[in-house]
Design an enzyme around this catalytic site. Sequence first.
Site, PDB file in Angstrom:
ATOM      1  CB  SER A   1      -0.860  -0.008   1.267  1.00  0.00           C
ATOM      2  OG  SER A   1      -1.450   1.244   1.461  1.00  0.00           O
TER       3      SER A   1
ATOM      4  CE1 TYR B   1      -3.718  -2.607   5.628  1.00  0.00           C
ATOM      5  CE2 TYR B   1      -3.375  -0.281   5.150  1.00  0.00           C
ATOM      6  CZ  TYR B   1      -3.615  -1.572   4.717  1.00  0.00           C
ATOM      7  OH  TYR B   1      -3.736  -1.822   3.371  1.00  0.00           O
TER       8      TYR B   1
ATOM      9  CE  LYS C   1      -1.480  -4.442   3.364  1.00  0.00           C
ATOM     10  NZ  LYS C   1      -1.825  -5.754   2.818  1.00  0.00           N
TER      11      LYS C   1
HETATM   12  P1  NAD Z   1     -11.078  -6.621   1.417  1.00  0.00           P
HETATM   13  O1  NAD Z   1     -11.248  -6.573   2.890  1.00  0.00           O
HETATM   14  O2  NAD Z   1     -12.263  -6.389   0.568  1.00  0.00           O
HETATM   15  O3  NAD Z   1     -10.400  -8.001   0.991  1.00  0.00           O
HETATM   16  C1  NAD Z   1      -9.543  -8.724   1.836  1.00  0.00           C
HETATM   17  C2  NAD Z   1     -10.143 -10.099   1.994  1.00  0.00           C
HETATM   18  O4  NAD Z   1      -9.280 -10.890   2.805  1.00  0.00           O
HETATM   19  C3  NAD Z   1     -11.513 -10.070   2.648  1.00  0.00           C
HETATM   20  O5  NAD Z   1     -12.423 -10.749   1.810  1.00  0.00           O
HETATM   21  C4  NAD Z   1     -11.312 -10.796   3.975  1.00  0.00           C
HETATM   22  O6  NAD Z   1     -12.455 -11.521   4.344  1.00  0.00           O
HETATM   23  C5  NAD Z   1     -10.116 -11.678   3.654  1.00  0.00           C
HETATM   24  N1  NAD Z   1      -9.272 -12.040   4.805  1.00  0.00           N
HETATM   25  C6  NAD Z   1      -8.754 -11.237   5.757  1.00  0.00           C
HETATM   26  N2  NAD Z   1      -8.017 -11.959   6.613  1.00  0.00           N
HETATM   27  C7  NAD Z   1      -8.057 -13.251   6.193  1.00  0.00           C
HETATM   28  C8  NAD Z   1      -7.503 -14.460   6.662  1.00  0.00           C
HETATM   29  N3  NAD Z   1      -6.759 -14.502   7.774  1.00  0.00           N
HETATM   30  N4  NAD Z   1      -7.763 -15.599   5.977  1.00  0.00           N
HETATM   31  C9  NAD Z   1      -8.533 -15.581   4.864  1.00  0.00           C
HETATM   32  N5  NAD Z   1      -9.094 -14.466   4.381  1.00  0.00           N
HETATM   33  C10 NAD Z   1      -8.850 -13.304   5.037  1.00  0.00           C
HETATM   34  O7  NAD Z   1      -9.925  -5.587   1.070  1.00  0.00           O
HETATM   35  P2  NAD Z   1      -9.401  -5.078  -0.353  1.00  0.00           P
HETATM   36  O8  NAD Z   1      -9.705  -3.631  -0.436  1.00  0.00           O
HETATM   37  O9  NAD Z   1      -9.829  -5.991  -1.414  1.00  0.00           O
HETATM   38  O10 NAD Z   1      -7.836  -5.199  -0.109  1.00  0.00           O
HETATM   39  C11 NAD Z   1      -7.084  -6.314  -0.527  1.00  0.00           C
HETATM   40  C12 NAD Z   1      -5.654  -6.131  -0.085  1.00  0.00           C
HETATM   41  O11 NAD Z   1      -5.149  -4.905  -0.635  1.00  0.00           O
HETATM   42  C13 NAD Z   1      -5.481  -6.030   1.422  1.00  0.00           C
HETATM   43  O12 NAD Z   1      -4.297  -6.714   1.772  1.00  0.00           O
HETATM   44  C14 NAD Z   1      -5.325  -4.547   1.657  1.00  0.00           C
HETATM   45  O13 NAD Z   1      -4.559  -4.268   2.797  1.00  0.00           O
HETATM   46  C15 NAD Z   1      -4.601  -4.114   0.392  1.00  0.00           C
HETATM   47  N6  NAD Z   1      -4.820  -2.703   0.058  1.00  0.00           N
HETATM   48  C16 NAD Z   1      -6.098  -2.229  -0.061  1.00  0.00           C
HETATM   49  C17 NAD Z   1      -6.292  -0.887  -0.338  1.00  0.00           C
HETATM   50  C18 NAD Z   1      -7.696  -0.324  -0.431  1.00  0.00           C
HETATM   51  O14 NAD Z   1      -7.866   0.896  -0.280  1.00  0.00           O
HETATM   52  N7  NAD Z   1      -8.729  -1.116  -0.702  1.00  0.00           N
HETATM   53  C19 NAD Z   1      -5.200  -0.023  -0.510  1.00  0.00           C
HETATM   54  C20 NAD Z   1      -3.924  -0.558  -0.410  1.00  0.00           C
HETATM   55  C21 NAD Z   1      -3.741  -1.903  -0.118  1.00  0.00           C
END
Ligand code: NAD
Length: 336
Positions: A124, A148, A152
């Site tokens: 991120s 958080y 990362k």
């Molecule tokens: P999201 O919460 O929609 O998707 C993450 C998924 O991981 C969820 O479906 C959750 O149920 C699942 N999950 C969490 N812990 C778990 C575990 N221990 N075992 C199995 N499943 C698990 O989030 P997103 O927005 O799709 O983000 C995906 C990734 O991208 C994340 O790692 C997030 O940190 C990173 N990210 C997101 C953003 C954003 O703004 N959306 C920005 C930068 C980075």
Amino acid sequence: MKILVTGGAGYIGSHTCVALLEHGWDVVAVDNLLNSSRESIKRVERITGGRIHFYQIDILNKPALANIFRQHKIDAVIHFAGLKAVGESVEIPFQYYHNNITGTLILLDVMKENNVRHLVFSSSATVYGDPDRLPIQEDSRLCATNPYGRTKLFIEEILKDIHSSDNSWNFALLRYFNPVGAHETGQIGEDPLGPPNNLLPYIAQVAVGRMPHLNIFGNDYDTPDGTGIRDYIHVVDLADGHLKALSKIFTNPGIAVYNLGSGRGHSVMEMLHAFEKACEKKIPFKIAPRRPGDVASCYADPSKAEKELGWKALKSIDDMCKDTWNWQRINPNGYK
Ligand code: NAD
Ligand code: UDP
């Protein structure tokens, strides 16, 4: 190729599953559904006409994860699974460190046992903290300011150490800027649990009548209109970045870090007006105090991804607002 997608039912994961299936790759997805719904998987299958091998498991459950590697010959992993709410990470840091870091270590362990050595990791732009220069390049100073962000940053360091000790591993570390938007069919999109923390889902919920007004967190920043500037990236462009990153680690092995952003900064006010245009409504707003920890401006220099991955963001903020509105309008209560 058979790709394991952790967090595959989530927001970015589901859009990436669409891109993988449309590319003709086999998809195995795991998710504990803590922050997502099984319905997203069904809808990905409906959009693509393809099939996902879906397992509701927690990546902290090593035997369950190992079992999936026994059932499927996985070629590479895209690792989205993680907790992602900055504010919540300050309240419950242990859960964030355990879920995100231990979860990644368990995944790497199972991959190693099965000789799977290709991983694309969701990092991120939060690893840049308050950026020392703009636009942000991959070699900018790293400085996460909350638990958080530190998960990362620490995972990035862990992957670098693992690669240094054993260069048979291949990693792409993707630093996303601000993912927004939804699939153009309006079938899948972002479905936050509870009140949204992020700007666009919040505006969308105001537009659909779930929230009374938007609070704009500060209009006294050192920016042209005083509101915060971010680099918004359409989730469909972002999903495509993962396919390009996978291809890169197969054709040009090693470890590499990429910014995935548009390279353009837009203020809160600009996003609000773009959304009003998309939904053809006025969005009520109030100016509220600055949100603690927010920076004035943050946008990427995405030229490394363009040069090395052949990837760049194609969609505009009008596309982002149109697709977000389409998703929210068709699904006013998300997947429920
Ligand atoms: P999201 O919460 O929609 O998707 C993450 C998924 O991981 C969820 O479906 C959750 O149920 C699942 N999950 C969490 N812990 C778990 C575990 N221990 N075992 C199995 N499943 C698990 O989030 P997103 O927005 O799709 O983000 C995906 C990734 O991208 C994340 O790692 C997030 O940190 C990173 N990210 C997101 C953003 C954003 O703004 N959306 C920005 C930068 C980075
Ligand atoms: N923002 C806002 N009101 C909200 C949510 C966000 O004014 O309800 C602002 C926030 O201060 C920032 C921008 O919108 O300037 C993007 O915030 P978001 O939380 O979406 O992304 P991040 O700050 O994590 O980059």
